[in-house]
Write an enzyme that holds these catalytic residues in place. Structure first.
Site, PDB file in Angstrom:
ATOM      1  N   ASP A  51     -54.110  66.355  59.143  1.00  0.00           N
ATOM      2  CA  ASP A  51     -54.797  67.494  59.716  1.00  0.00           C
ATOM      3  C   ASP A  51     -54.717  68.717  58.790  1.00  0.00           C
ATOM      4  O   ASP A  51     -53.658  68.996  58.228  1.00  0.00           O
ATOM      5  CB  ASP A  51     -54.113  67.822  61.061  1.00  0.00           C
ATOM      6  CG  ASP A  51     -54.841  68.885  61.830  1.00  0.00           C
ATOM      7  OD1 ASP A  51     -55.983  68.639  62.228  1.00  0.00           O
ATOM      8  OD2 ASP A  51     -54.272  69.978  62.032  1.00  0.00           O
ATOM      9  N   HIS A  97     -64.397  65.141  67.174  1.00  0.00           N
ATOM     10  CA  HIS A  97     -63.929  65.833  68.383  1.00  0.00           C
ATOM     11  C   HIS A  97     -64.029  67.351  68.249  1.00  0.00           C
ATOM     12  O   HIS A  97     -63.719  68.065  69.188  1.00  0.00           O
ATOM     13  CB  HIS A  97     -62.489  65.422  68.666  1.00  0.00           C
ATOM     14  CG  HIS A  97     -61.551  65.883  67.584  1.00  0.00           C
ATOM     15  ND1 HIS A  97     -61.564  65.333  66.312  1.00  0.00           N
ATOM     16  CD2 HIS A  97     -60.616  66.848  67.555  1.00  0.00           C
ATOM     17  CE1 HIS A  97     -60.658  65.942  65.573  1.00  0.00           C
ATOM     18  NE2 HIS A  97     -60.069  66.875  66.298  1.00  0.00           N
ATOM     19  N   ASP A  98     -64.405  67.854  67.077  1.00  0.00           N
ATOM     20  CA  ASP A  98     -64.537  69.299  66.857  1.00  0.00           C
ATOM     21  C   ASP A  98     -66.010  69.691  66.858  1.00  0.00           C
ATOM     22  O   ASP A  98     -66.890  68.845  66.922  1.00  0.00           O
ATOM     23  CB  ASP A  98     -63.920  69.682  65.504  1.00  0.00           C
ATOM     24  CG  ASP A  98     -62.411  69.558  65.527  1.00  0.00           C
ATOM     25  OD1 ASP A  98     -61.807  69.812  66.588  1.00  0.00           O
ATOM     26  OD2 ASP A  98     -61.835  69.209  64.479  1.00  0.00           O
ATOM     27  N   ARG A 136     -54.323  60.292  59.489  1.00  0.00           N
ATOM     28  CA  ARG A 136     -55.338  61.300  59.221  1.00  0.00           C
ATOM     29  C   ARG A 136     -54.541  62.589  59.119  1.00  0.00           C
ATOM     30  O   ARG A 136     -53.793  62.946  60.032  1.00  0.00           O
ATOM     31  CB  ARG A 136     -56.347  61.333  60.383  1.00  0.00           C
ATOM     32  CG  ARG A 136     -57.441  62.378  60.244  1.00  0.00           C
ATOM     33  CD  ARG A 136     -57.103  63.582  61.083  1.00  0.00           C
ATOM     34  NE  ARG A 136     -58.240  64.468  61.248  1.00  0.00           N
ATOM     35  CZ  ARG A 136     -58.116  65.677  61.781  1.00  0.00           C
ATOM     36  NH1 ARG A 136     -56.939  66.121  62.196  1.00  0.00           N
ATOM     37  NH2 ARG A 136     -59.160  66.438  61.907  1.00  0.00           N
ATOM     38  N   GLU A 186     -49.031  78.664  51.553  1.00  0.00           N
ATOM     39  CA  GLU A 186     -49.643  79.974  51.344  1.00  0.00           C
ATOM     40  C   GLU A 186     -48.839  80.769  50.311  1.00  0.00           C
ATOM     41  O   GLU A 186     -47.627  80.623  50.212  1.00  0.00           O
ATOM     42  CB  GLU A 186     -49.835  80.763  52.641  1.00  0.00           C
ATOM     43  CG  GLU A 186     -48.820  80.578  53.749  1.00  0.00           C
ATOM     44  CD  GLU A 186     -48.917  79.236  54.466  1.00  0.00           C
ATOM     45  OE1 GLU A 186     -47.909  78.503  54.429  1.00  0.00           O
ATOM     46  OE2 GLU A 186     -49.972  78.919  55.037  1.00  0.00           O
ATOM     47  N   TYR A 238     -54.570  74.066  54.070  1.00  0.00           N
ATOM     48  CA  TYR A 238     -53.820  75.273  54.450  1.00  0.00           C
ATOM     49  C   TYR A 238     -52.309  75.092  54.431  1.00  0.00           C
ATOM     50  O   TYR A 238     -51.579  75.946  54.929  1.00  0.00           O
ATOM     51  CB  TYR A 238     -54.256  75.716  55.855  1.00  0.00           C
ATOM     52  CG  TYR A 238     -55.725  75.512  56.111  1.00  0.00           C
ATOM     53  CD1 TYR A 238     -56.677  76.139  55.309  1.00  0.00           C
ATOM     54  CD2 TYR A 238     -56.176  74.668  57.125  1.00  0.00           C
ATOM     55  CE1 TYR A 238     -58.037  75.931  55.515  1.00  0.00           C
ATOM     56  CE2 TYR A 238     -57.538  74.464  57.341  1.00  0.00           C
ATOM     57  CZ  TYR A 238     -58.458  75.087  56.530  1.00  0.00           C
ATOM     58  OH  TYR A 238     -59.790  74.877  56.739  1.00  0.00           O
ATOM     59  N   GLU A 298     -58.272  65.664  56.198  1.00  0.00           N
ATOM     60  CA  GLU A 298     -59.266  66.582  56.741  1.00  0.00           C
ATOM     61  C   GLU A 298     -59.231  67.818  55.848  1.00  0.00           C
ATOM     62  O   GLU A 298     -58.292  68.607  55.906  1.00  0.00           O
ATOM     63  CB  GLU A 298     -58.918  66.983  58.178  1.00  0.00           C
ATOM     64  CG  GLU A 298     -60.002  67.855  58.774  1.00  0.00           C
ATOM     65  CD  GLU A 298     -59.506  68.905  59.779  1.00  0.00           C
ATOM     66  OE1 GLU A 298     -60.335  69.390  60.551  1.00  0.00           O
ATOM     67  OE2 GLU A 298     -58.312  69.247  59.775  1.00  0.00           O
ATOM     68  N   GLN A 355     -50.100  78.596  67.574  1.00  0.00           N
ATOM     69  CA  GLN A 355     -49.824  77.514  66.611  1.00  0.00           C
ATOM     70  C   GLN A 355     -49.320  78.082  65.295  1.00  0.00           C
ATOM     71  O   GLN A 355     -50.069  78.142  64.314  1.00  0.00           O
ATOM     72  CB  GLN A 355     -51.099  76.723  66.334  1.00  0.00           C
ATOM     73  CG  GLN A 355     -51.481  75.764  67.433  1.00  0.00           C
ATOM     74  CD  GLN A 355     -52.901  75.285  67.257  1.00  0.00           C
ATOM     75  OE1 GLN A 355     -53.806  76.086  67.029  1.00  0.00           O
ATOM     76  NE2 GLN A 355     -53.108  74.001  67.367  1.00  0.00           N
TER      77      GLN A 355
HETATM   78  C1  NOJ Z   1     -58.096  70.238  63.107  1.00  0.00           C
HETATM   79  C2  NOJ Z   1     -58.399  69.475  64.351  1.00  0.00           C
HETATM   80  O1  NOJ Z   1     -59.417  68.534  64.085  1.00  0.00           O
HETATM   81  C3  NOJ Z   1     -58.834  70.461  65.412  1.00  0.00           C
HETATM   82  O2  NOJ Z   1     -59.197  69.784  66.590  1.00  0.00           O
HETATM   83  C4  NOJ Z   1     -57.724  71.446  65.665  1.00  0.00           C
HETATM   84  O3  NOJ Z   1     -58.162  72.420  66.581  1.00  0.00           O
HETATM   85  C5  NOJ Z   1     -57.306  72.121  64.351  1.00  0.00           C
HETATM   86  N1  NOJ Z   1     -57.021  71.152  63.350  1.00  0.00           N
HETATM   87  C6  NOJ Z   1     -56.089  72.991  64.553  1.00  0.00           C
HETATM   88  O4  NOJ Z   1     -55.021  72.232  65.011  1.00  0.00           O
END
Ligand code: NOJ
Ligand code: CA
Length: 561
Positions: free
Chosen positions: A217, A324-325, A215, A224, A221, A259, A185
């Site tokens: 993500d 979900h994390d 939302r 940089e 970050y 987030e 990624q």
């Molecule tokens: C945040 C997401 O909530 C998570 O599921 C994902 O793995 C990371 N961003 C990286 O994409």
């Protein structure tokens, strides 16, 4: 550009024209592939989700946060995207997305999508072009490169169970590329104006279809720079301001929810002056809720809320227990982290990176009163609550599945084959259904719980209904009360004339509370579930006893006249 999409979607909707709608919203987070499979290929899809909208409307939630449904190699649950403006064919088509938004709006439910601006999959055409483009060209500069892996040294690695460095060598480019998450990624270079334009194009695409917001993500970050932590840089906030301004000037009533897993003082920066994100997830409060019920001590929880810096008038926290994390412990002190691990992840299989990959019910030992208590706090503390799909049933998890997949198993609709989720042969499901005795879909499922008057699902529905009836829960101030008992948390939520009182016993034992309600002498507490009128507040303190893990929600009624 016009707001035609909004009008088209609005024509059929019963949604109020309210730019601050998110302040009163109750969100429901769901991964499309986990919800309902309409065509028997083992993967949930848009037609399936549309079929289940009545269920969500009946539950009482007012907004859906849909996880990424874009084409993806699925090496990071779909956060590894190859085309941000397309729909992965297994989920449906653009027409389905439009229909889904329309059908949700018709039921009074808003919809937000994930906007992933920080990174793409390494299979994204932009990355394939970048690695072959000449150094220093605008195409190469879609991503972040270096000749050595020493650049930005000291920046923490987030997925530390999987990656050793934030740099990976690309033999095609002959350079290292930067990635804050998996090595597949690569991070986009948001300092490249073209990349910023691309992000706006992606946003426009979905906003024109009528989506109510995003939302965002991984926002800390985005940008940089050498000699920094590469988190929350002024340039990152500039990107967010530009996105906000762009959306504001073209589309009414849209939401940006960030987030930003950061300390309180940094997390609030993502609200800006009310000109960045309208909502930010409250990462600092979340782990302290779990600590509070475990240590039976309210103070660390109370303190973190009291010390939370004020936020702009048009902004709101996003409150959550699980998502979900993994339950992230990145932002708590090392001692607190160790304590959380010791009490909530005795089974080391449950630990991942700096967190715990478990759902709500298993975390709380499937203890009904604790589950109710945590949800009652979630729905009565300041902020808009976000409920993770399946947690309204007390669904379990499977720590033996890879990565965080154990939290993403099929929704349990009934005791039928595949939990009523899919007609596919079981071995074809994207993930297996849960069948361990305690959380087996035969007993933990929607159909059964809708029929059982004392089920968690119907209890959640009543809780949500109460929350929606009292705007002080969503927009009111909070003031903590002295209760004389360190394990009894008590607070007032006030909005204009409306005064609500919440009293919660964090302990597994019976406790009393002796509340300082001097300001409300003569007022009557009315318990919201049963409409029971308690004795009016007299001189001095107000006494009550509380059973193990019990909580009360009251409204305070002024004396007549
Ligand atoms: C945040 C997401 O909530 C998570 O599921 C994902 O793995 C990371 N961003 C990286 O994409
Ligand atoms: Ca399907």
């Amino acid at each position: 550009m016009s707001s035609g999409g909004a009008l088209e979607a609005g024509a059929l909707s019963i949604l109020e024209d309210d730019p601050l709608w998110y302040k009163d919203a109750i969100f429901y987070e769901l991964p499309l592939r986990a919800f309902y499979d309409s065509n028997g290929d083992g993967v949930g899809d848009f037609p399936g989700l549309i079929e289940k909208l009545d269920y969500l409307q009946d539950l009482g939630i007012t907004a859906i946060w849909l996880l990424p449904f874009y084409p993806s190699p699925m090496r990071d649950g779909g956060y590894d995207i190859v085309d941000h403006r397309a729909v992965s064919p297994e989920y449906g088509t653009q027409a389905h997305v439009r229909r889904f938004i329309r059908e949700a709006h018709r039921r009074g439910i808003r919809v937000i999508f994930d906007l992933v601006a920080n990174h793409t999959s390494d299979r994204h055409p932009w990355f394939q072009r970048a690695r072959r483009a000449p150094r220093g060209s605008v195409w190469r500069d879609y991503y972040v490169w270096s000749d050595t892996p020493d650049r930005f040294s000291g920046v923490r690695v987030i997925f530390q169970d999987f990656e050793e460095s934030n740099w990976t060598w690309d033999p095609v480019a002959g350079q290292y590329y930067w990635h804050r998450f998996y090595h597949h990624q690569p991070d986009l270079n948001l300092l490249n104006p073209r990349v910023q334009k691309e992000i706006l194009r992606i946003a426009d695409h979905w906003l024109r279809m009528g989506v109510d917001g995003f939302r965002l993500d991984a926002v800390p970050y985005l940008v940089e720079k050498d000699g920094t932590t590469c988190e929350g840089l002024p340039e990152t906030h500039e990107v967010l301001r530009r996105l906000h301004a762009h959306i504001d000037s073209h589309y009414p009533n849209r939401l940006l929810l960030a987030e930003a897993n950061q300390r309180p003082i940094d997390a609030v920066n993502y609200f800006g002056q009310g000109d960045e994100c309208h909502m930010v997830f409250n990462f600092p409060v979340m782990p302290r809720l779990f600590l509070a019920v475990r240590t039976e001590d309210k103070l660390p929880l109370q303190r973190v809320i009291e010390e939370m810096p004020p936020i702009p008038e048009n902004c709101q926290w996003g409150m959550f227990l699980r998502n979900h994390d993994e339950l992230t412990l990145e932002m708590v002190d090392p001692e607190e982290r160790q304590l959380m691990w010791d009490v909530y992840a005795v089974d080391t299989e449950a630990r991942i990176n700096l967190g715990i990959r478990r759902r709500l019910a298993p975390l709380l030992g499937n203890h009904r009163r604790r589950i109710e208590l945590m949800n009652a706090l979630l729905l009565s503390l300041p902020g808009s609550p976000v409920i993770y799909y399946g947690d309204e049933l007390g669904m379990g998890d499977n720590v033996y599945l890879d990565d965080r997949n154990g939290l993403r198993t099929p929704m349990q609709w009934s005791a039928d084959r595949n939990a009523g989720f899919s007609r596919a042969p079981s071995q074809r499901l994207y993930l297996p259904v849960l069948n361990q005795p305690e959380y087996h879909y035969g007993s933990v499922n929607v159909e059964l719980q809708l029929r059982h008057p004392h089920s968690l699902l119907l209890w959640m529905k009543r809780l949500i209904g109460l929350r929606r009836r009292y705007p002080a829960f969503s927009r009111g101030d909070i003031r903590f009360l002295d209760s004389e008992t360190y394990s009894v948390l008590a607070y007032l939520r006030t909005l204009g004339e409306q005064v609500l009182l919440v009293v919660a016993n964090l302990s597994r034992y019976v406790r009393y509370a002796n509340l300082d309600l001097a300001q409300y002498r003569g007022w009557t507490p009315v318990e919201l579930y049963g409409e029971t009128r308690f004795p009016a507040v007299a001189e001095g303190r107000y006494f009550m006893s509380l059973g193990p893990h019990s909580f009360y929600w009251f409204r305070l009624e002024p004396p007549p006249g």
